[in-house]
Design a protein around this motif. Structure first.
Motif, PDB file in Angstrom:
ATOM      1  N   THR A   7      -4.358  12.680 -18.649  1.00 50.57           N
ATOM      2  CA  THR A   7      -4.260  12.629 -17.185  1.00 50.57           C
ATOM      3  C   THR A   7      -4.191  11.195 -16.700  1.00 50.57           C
ATOM      4  O   THR A   7      -3.351  10.843 -15.872  1.00 50.57           O
ATOM      5  CB  THR A   7      -5.457  13.348 -16.539  1.00 50.57           C
ATOM      6  N   ASN A   8      -5.068  10.356 -17.211  1.00 50.60           N
ATOM      7  CA  ASN A   8      -5.037   8.935 -16.863  1.00 50.60           C
ATOM      8  C   ASN A   8      -5.904   8.157 -17.835  1.00 50.60           C
ATOM      9  O   ASN A   8      -6.701   8.734 -18.584  1.00 50.60           O
ATOM     10  CB  ASN A   8      -5.487   8.683 -15.416  1.00 50.60           C
ATOM     11  N   VAL A   9      -5.725   6.834 -17.821  1.00 50.01           N
ATOM     12  CA  VAL A   9      -6.598   5.902 -18.537  1.00 50.01           C
ATOM     13  C   VAL A   9      -7.074   4.881 -17.514  1.00 50.01           C
ATOM     14  O   VAL A   9      -6.263   4.270 -16.809  1.00 50.01           O
ATOM     15  CB  VAL A   9      -5.866   5.212 -19.699  1.00 50.01           C
ATOM     16  N   ARG A  10      -8.394   4.690 -17.427  1.00 52.23           N
ATOM     17  CA  ARG A  10      -8.978   3.775 -16.455  1.00 52.23           C
ATOM     18  C   ARG A  10     -10.158   3.043 -17.085  1.00 52.23           C
ATOM     19  O   ARG A  10     -10.601   3.388 -18.186  1.00 52.23           O
ATOM     20  CB  ARG A  10      -9.464   4.516 -15.199  1.00 52.23           C
ATOM     21  N   ASP A  11     -10.679   2.044 -16.372  1.00 50.63           N
ATOM     22  CA  ASP A  11     -11.934   1.432 -16.798  1.00 50.63           C
ATOM     23  C   ASP A  11     -12.889   1.363 -15.624  1.00 50.63           C
ATOM     24  O   ASP A  11     -12.505   1.539 -14.462  1.00 50.63           O
ATOM     25  CB  ASP A  11     -11.708   0.055 -17.435  1.00 50.63           C
ATOM     26  N   ASN A  12     -14.160   1.119 -15.905  1.00 54.89           N
ATOM     27  CA  ASN A  12     -15.182   1.174 -14.864  1.00 54.89           C
ATOM     28  C   ASN A  12     -15.264  -0.087 -14.021  1.00 54.89           C
ATOM     29  O   ASN A  12     -16.026  -0.138 -13.059  1.00 54.89           O
ATOM     30  CB  ASN A  12     -16.556   1.452 -15.496  1.00 54.89           C
ATOM     31  N   VAL A  13     -14.479  -1.118 -14.344  1.00 52.07           N
ATOM     32  CA  VAL A  13     -14.446  -2.327 -13.525  1.00 52.07           C
ATOM     33  C   VAL A  13     -13.300  -2.274 -12.525  1.00 52.07           C
ATOM     34  O   VAL A  13     -13.455  -2.577 -11.345  1.00 52.07           O
ATOM     35  CB  VAL A  13     -14.338  -3.591 -14.411  1.00 52.07           C
ATOM     36  N   ASN A  14     -12.122  -1.858 -12.993  1.00 51.56           N
ATOM     37  CA  ASN A  14     -10.955  -1.791 -12.114  1.00 51.56           C
ATOM     38  C   ASN A  14     -10.858  -0.479 -11.353  1.00 51.56           C
ATOM     39  O   ASN A  14      -9.891  -0.243 -10.631  1.00 51.56           O
ATOM     40  CB  ASN A  14      -9.679  -2.034 -12.918  1.00 51.56           C
ATOM     41  N   ASN A  73      -6.347 -11.193 -17.250  1.00 55.44           N
ATOM     42  CA  ASN A  73      -5.928 -10.813 -18.594  1.00 55.44           C
ATOM     43  C   ASN A  73      -5.344  -9.405 -18.617  1.00 55.44           C
ATOM     44  O   ASN A  73      -5.244  -8.737 -17.584  1.00 55.44           O
ATOM     45  CB  ASN A  73      -7.101 -10.921 -19.566  1.00 55.44           C
ATOM     46  N   THR A  74      -4.983  -8.933 -19.810  1.00 55.15           N
ATOM     47  CA  THR A  74      -4.398  -7.605 -19.995  1.00 55.15           C
ATOM     48  C   THR A  74      -5.221  -6.827 -21.015  1.00 55.15           C
ATOM     49  O   THR A  74      -5.624  -7.378 -22.043  1.00 55.15           O
ATOM     50  CB  THR A  74      -2.943  -7.716 -20.493  1.00 55.15           C
ATOM     51  N   GLY A 122       0.829  -1.196   0.000  1.00 56.25           N
ATOM     52  CA  GLY A 122       0.000   0.000   0.000  1.00 56.25           C
ATOM     53  C   GLY A 122       0.858   1.238   0.000  1.00 56.25           C
ATOM     54  O   GLY A 122       2.020   1.215  -0.373  1.00 56.25           O
ATOM     55  N   ALA A 123       0.309   2.368   0.398  1.00 54.55           N
ATOM     56  CA  ALA A 123       0.965   3.687   0.492  1.00 54.55           C
ATOM     57  C   ALA A 123       0.213   4.654  -0.397  1.00 54.55           C
ATOM     58  O   ALA A 123      -0.914   4.395  -0.824  1.00 54.55           O
ATOM     59  CB  ALA A 123       2.441   3.646   0.142  1.00 54.55           C
ATOM     60  N   ALA A 124       0.853   5.777  -0.721  1.00 59.64           N
ATOM     61  CA  ALA A 124       0.195   6.820  -1.499  1.00 59.64           C
ATOM     62  C   ALA A 124       0.350   6.548  -2.993  1.00 59.64           C
ATOM     63  O   ALA A 124       1.066   5.648  -3.410  1.00 59.64           O
ATOM     64  CB  ALA A 124       0.798   8.179  -1.143  1.00 59.64           C
ATOM     65  N   GLY A 125      -0.341   7.383  -3.787  1.00 63.58           N
ATOM     66  CA  GLY A 125      -0.188   7.306  -5.233  1.00 63.58           C
ATOM     67  C   GLY A 125      -1.040   6.222  -5.856  1.00 63.58           C
ATOM     68  O   GLY A 125      -2.015   5.737  -5.282  1.00 63.58           O
ATOM     69  N   THR A 126      -0.649   5.831  -7.050  1.00 62.45           N
ATOM     70  CA  THR A 126      -1.348   4.792  -7.792  1.00 62.45           C
ATOM     71  C   THR A 126      -0.806   3.439  -7.367  1.00 62.45           C
ATOM     72  O   THR A 126       0.271   3.029  -7.776  1.00 62.45           O
ATOM     73  CB  THR A 126      -1.150   4.984  -9.307  1.00 62.45           C
ATOM     74  N   VAL A 127      -1.541   2.781  -6.519  1.00 60.09           N
ATOM     75  CA  VAL A 127      -1.104   1.507  -5.958  1.00 60.09           C
ATOM     76  C   VAL A 127      -2.194   0.489  -6.213  1.00 60.09           C
ATOM     77  O   VAL A 127      -3.353   0.721  -5.872  1.00 60.09           O
ATOM     78  CB  VAL A 127      -0.843   1.625  -4.439  1.00 60.09           C
ATOM     79  N   GLY A 128      -1.869  -0.652  -6.817  1.00 58.69           N
ATOM     80  CA  GLY A 128      -2.908  -1.645  -6.973  1.00 58.69           C
ATOM     81  C   GLY A 128      -2.600  -2.700  -8.002  1.00 58.69           C
ATOM     82  O   GLY A 128      -1.583  -2.657  -8.696  1.00 58.69           O
ATOM     83  N   GLY A 129      -3.514  -3.679  -8.061  1.00 55.84           N
ATOM     84  CA  GLY A 129      -3.345  -4.784  -8.978  1.00 55.84           C
ATOM     85  C   GLY A 129      -2.229  -5.715  -8.567  1.00 55.84           C
ATOM     86  O   GLY A 129      -1.705  -6.462  -9.395  1.00 55.84           O
ATOM     87  N   LEU A 168      -3.058  -2.342 -18.898  1.00 59.46           N
ATOM     88  CA  LEU A 168      -3.361  -2.766 -17.528  1.00 59.46           C
ATOM     89  C   LEU A 168      -3.233  -4.276 -17.461  1.00 59.46           C
ATOM     90  O   LEU A 168      -3.983  -5.002 -18.109  1.00 59.46           O
ATOM     91  CB  LEU A 168      -4.770  -2.333 -17.113  1.00 59.46           C
ATOM     92  N   ASN A 169      -2.258  -4.753 -16.677  1.00 61.91           N
ATOM     93  CA  ASN A 169      -2.044  -6.188 -16.490  1.00 61.91           C
ATOM     94  C   ASN A 169      -2.912  -6.724 -15.364  1.00 61.91           C
ATOM     95  O   ASN A 169      -3.340  -5.989 -14.474  1.00 61.91           O
ATOM     96  CB  ASN A 169      -0.576  -6.469 -16.134  1.00 61.91           C
ATOM     97  N   ASN A 170      -3.131  -8.034 -15.393  1.00 63.76           N
ATOM     98  CA  ASN A 170      -3.785  -8.735 -14.280  1.00 63.76           C
ATOM     99  C   ASN A 170      -5.088  -8.049 -13.885  1.00 63.76           C
ATOM    100  O   ASN A 170      -5.319  -7.743 -12.726  1.00 63.76           O
ATOM    101  CB  ASN A 170      -2.833  -8.822 -13.080  1.00 63.76           C
ATOM    102  N   ILE A 171      -5.939  -7.817 -14.871  1.00 66.10           N
ATOM    103  CA  ILE A 171      -7.181  -7.083 -14.625  1.00 66.10           C
ATOM    104  C   ILE A 171      -8.143  -7.893 -13.760  1.00 66.10           C
ATOM    105  O   ILE A 171      -8.053  -9.116 -13.670  1.00 66.10           O
ATOM    106  CB  ILE A 171      -7.877  -6.708 -15.947  1.00 66.10           C
ATOM    107  N   THR A 172      -9.054  -7.184 -13.118  1.00 68.14           N
ATOM    108  CA  THR A 172     -10.247  -7.807 -12.569  1.00 68.14           C
ATOM    109  C   THR A 172     -11.303  -7.803 -13.670  1.00 68.14           C
ATOM    110  O   THR A 172     -11.643  -6.739 -14.195  1.00 68.14           O
ATOM    111  CB  THR A 172     -10.755  -7.042 -11.340  1.00 68.14           C
TER     112      THR A 172
END
Length: 719
Positions: free
Chosen positions: A570-577, A553-554, A312-319, A601-605
């Motif tokens: 600014t960013n690229v995201r999806d509505n599931v992850n 998947n990716t 964890g921590a600050a920033g973009t953390v995940g997956g 995005l690797n190892n998606i949900t």
């Protein structure tokens, strides 16, 4: 598009071109020609000589030479590196009050079978091996290999990998069969831009008793720490006894960790008896600030003052994925737990780990107060505690899911602290919170019915001297299933030292292949890609898959538009992850009022027909092409091009992995048809093709030439 395979790779399989050999002995003379019969005498002579690809420099074994050894004008290649090593009986030592070896703004080196000694860590002023790239123009250098070295007593890092100018950095750094101790930190990478350092392998390295610096504001005293890395493997390494002098309250040392990084795998490692000194941390392992799509697996942490596994921590953390690890008696100070989540945590999975905790740890597993959690899953873990400890301590519980875990206290009782409420039975906790929902256990763990004894303080032993000829066969990997805790070893087992050969030998370039995942992942395969939508003026243009995506998947997204302005993505995201930002494969590239970028995005949900959205600083008419693939591991390499360079091509990239996915894209005109080996997706202005290749090589995507265009290509490593 068509593939252009470099003939150079065929030649690389043949006999490598041999440069000149140079020898250095304290009994020689700098007026000599540098042959074995008439060697040079000093490092000063080496520093004043320019070397070429395939040249080799040998220092006489058993002798000590005064450094630093400096390379700035010399350069080797990936197939013909400049070799630096020892000859004769024993290992040569480079002793220096500053840096040991400097490689500055150059590349193509193999450093092997040397001892580097800084004398006294408190009076030394440098680093053991210092790889520095401060070139302008976002230049990537590499490769550099370091094998079978022992580095000690330098003021800063034993090995430092730095990029200090924009996105200039390194690609393909390999460190194997080495030991670093008595430095501020063992091994560290740092760059001015995230992702500037790529494809790092650290294998069979011992980092111990690197104490840090008292009064230093930043974390110091870590065994192995990677920052600003995209793609790394740390495996079969041991970190112990680090961090004793750390006093930073901003963050402390860790045995093995990474930050501001993505696609890092840490596996088959042991980290123990590390400390935060007089302050915080001293963890065994850590996936810290801005770390995403990284893995901790099959590691053993014990006796650390901080958490066994912190994330964890600050920033973009995940997956991130933390699986099949063991924590024994970690959290010896400051209320840490065996496994601990804190700060921003999103779409992380903690699966099939074994945790053994006792006082003064705060719990077996803890979600710290103030954590900002999205979709954090604890599954199939065995958590075993003694005394008054709660098995799990959820100071933050929103966004957390527990399923299939085994919760056990040595006296047979049950205690989970959840959002300030103490639950004394599994059923009561399930009923009140909805956690586990009948999937959990309150049973003694199999194979082990008593708490293991605390980790003993190791008895110091001499650091093994590197051997004259390294053993290229790696140590066997641990059995990849959760097993009973072994009796803790007080010191790492040194690699046996074979009798050195009395004649000069060329140290072979070590073959380093990251250990594969015990359960083989599927090969690269295309899953789906919708039609490329027409240009849409928006600050949040999007594209939607026609079918559901699959977890693991990716997703790869190509974003492009026409503009000469200064707008950015600014960013690229999806509505599931959710809040997880996609990683940048090809940064936004502009030429002739056209812009293009590639994100992934690797190892998606997985989820139901997800929509991928790019957020722009200003509204533009944007086209987005999205693809889903399975079997993707990490980014390999990239390139950009435009019509100012001639024919319509992405320019060439040279892959480093035998199993790669190539994605090529062009903005400027409609492609009329795909070439052999490529699969085409055509939009009104943006065209994207992919190809799956099974051998390393030099590739380029070639298009039907529009008058004006920008193009990009990226390769992704398969599992």
């Amino acid at each position: 598009m068509k593939i252009l395979l470099s003939l150079g790779l065929s030649f690389a399989l043949m006999t490598q071109l041999k440069g000149a050999d140079y020898y250095v002995s304290t009994s020689g003379s700098d007026a000599n020609p540098g042959t074995q019969a008439l060697p040079w005498q000093t490092i000063s002579k080496v520093n004043s000589t320019t070397f070429g690809a395939g040249d080799r420099i040998f220092f006489q074994g058993g002798q000590t030479f005064t450094g630093p050894l400096i390379f700035a004008a010399s350069a080797g290649t990936s197939t013909n590196p400049i070799v630096i090593g020892s000859y004769g009986i024993g290992i040569a030592t480079i002793s220096s009050t500053g840096d040991g070896i400097d490689i500055t703004d150059t590349q193509g080196f193999l450093i092997s079978s040397l001892i580097l000694n800084g004398g006294n860590q408190s009076t030394n002023t440098g680093r053991g091996i210092y790889l520095l790239n401060d070139l302008t123009g976002n230049v990537t250098l590499g490769p550099v290999s370091i094998n079978n070295v022992t580095i000690s007593n330098f003021k800063y890092e034993g090995i430092a990998i730095y990029g200090l100018n924009g996105s200039s950095g390194w690609n393909t750094i390999t460190i194997t069969n080495s030991t670093t101790y008595g430095n501020r930190d063992g091994i560290q990478s740092y760059a001015a831009a995230n992702g500037a350092i790529q494809n790092v392998v650290i294998d069979n390295v011992v980092a111990h008793d690197n104490p840090g610096t008292s009064g230093y504001s930043n974390p110091s005293g870590s065994g192995i720490v990677l920052g600003q890395v995209n793609g790394a493997t740390i495996q079969r390494c041991i970190a112990y006894g680090n961090g004793a002098r750390s006093s930073s309250t901003a963050g402390g040392p860790v045995g093995i960790w990474c930050y501001d990084s993505s696609n890092v795998v840490i596996q088959y490692c042991e980290s123990y008896n590390n400390t935060g000194g007089s302050s915080v941390d001293g963890d065994g392992f850590d996936l810290d600030i801005n770390t995403s799509y990284s893995i901790l697996r099959y590691n053993y942490s014990h006796g650390n003052t901080g958490a066994g596994y912190l994330f964890g921590a600050a920033g973009t953390v995940g997956g991130n994925l933390i699986e099949n690890n063991v924590s024994q008696n970690d959290g010896l100070k400051n209320g840490y737990a065996g496994i601990e989540a804190w700060g921003t945590v999103a779409n992380d999975k903690v699966d099939s780990n074994w945790v053994f905790a006792q006082s003064p740890a705060s719990a077996g597993i803890r979600i710290a107060s103030g954590a900002m959690v999205t979709n954090l899953q604890f599954r199939n873990n065995t958590i075993f505690v003694t005394g008054n400890l709660p098995i799990v301590k959820g100071d933050t519980v929103s966004g957390v899911t527990c399923s299939g875990n085994d919760y056990w206290r040595t006296d047979g009782s049950f205690l989970v602290s959840w959002n300030g409420v103490q639950y004394t039975s599994l059923n009561a906790w399930e009923t009140a919170t909805g956690q586990e929902a009948g999937t959990g256990f309150n049973e003694p763990p199999p194979w082990l019915l008593s708490m293991p004894s605390p980790t003993p303080t190791p008895t110091p032993t001499p650091t093994p001297t590197p051997t004259a000829t390294p053993t290229p066969t790696p140590s066997p990997s641990p059995t990849p299933t959760p097993i009973p805790i072994p009796t803790p070893t007080s010191t790492p087992t040194p690699t046996p030292t074979p009798t050195p050969t009395p004649t000069p030998t060329v140290t072979p370039t070590p073959t380093v292949t990251p250990t594969p995942t015990p359960t083989p992942s599927p090969s690269i395969a295309f899953v789906q890609s919708p039609a490329i939508a027409a240009l849409t003026a928006s600050t949040t243009p999007s594209a939607t898959f026609a079918s559901d995506t699959t977890t693991g998947n990716t997703i790869i997204a190509v974003v492009s538009w026409f503009s000469s302005g200064s707008e950015t993505i600014t960013n690229v995201r999806d509505n599931v992850n959710g809040a997880i930002n996609y990683s940048v494969a090809v940064p936004l590239y502009r030429a002739q009022s056209r812009k293009i970028a590639i994100y992934y995005l690797n190892n998606i949900t997985g989820g139901t027909t997800p929509t991928i959205t790019a957020t722009l600083s200003n509204a533009q008419s944007v086209q987005i092409a999205i693809h889903e693939f399975r079997g993707i591991n990490a980014l390999d390499t990239t390139h950009t091009n435009n019509n100012g360079y001639g024919s319509a091509t992405t320019g060439s990239i040279t892959t480093t992995n035998a199993n790669d996915l190539l994605i090529g894209a062009i903005l400027g005109g409609t492609e009329t048809g795909s070439e052999s080996g490529w699969n085409l997706k055509v939009g009104s202005n943006l065209s994207v093709e992919y190809s799956i290749v099974s051998s390393t090589g030099t590739y380029a995507a070639t298009f039907t030439p529009p008058t004006t265009y920008v193009a990009a290509i990226a390769s992704f490593k398969g599992n």
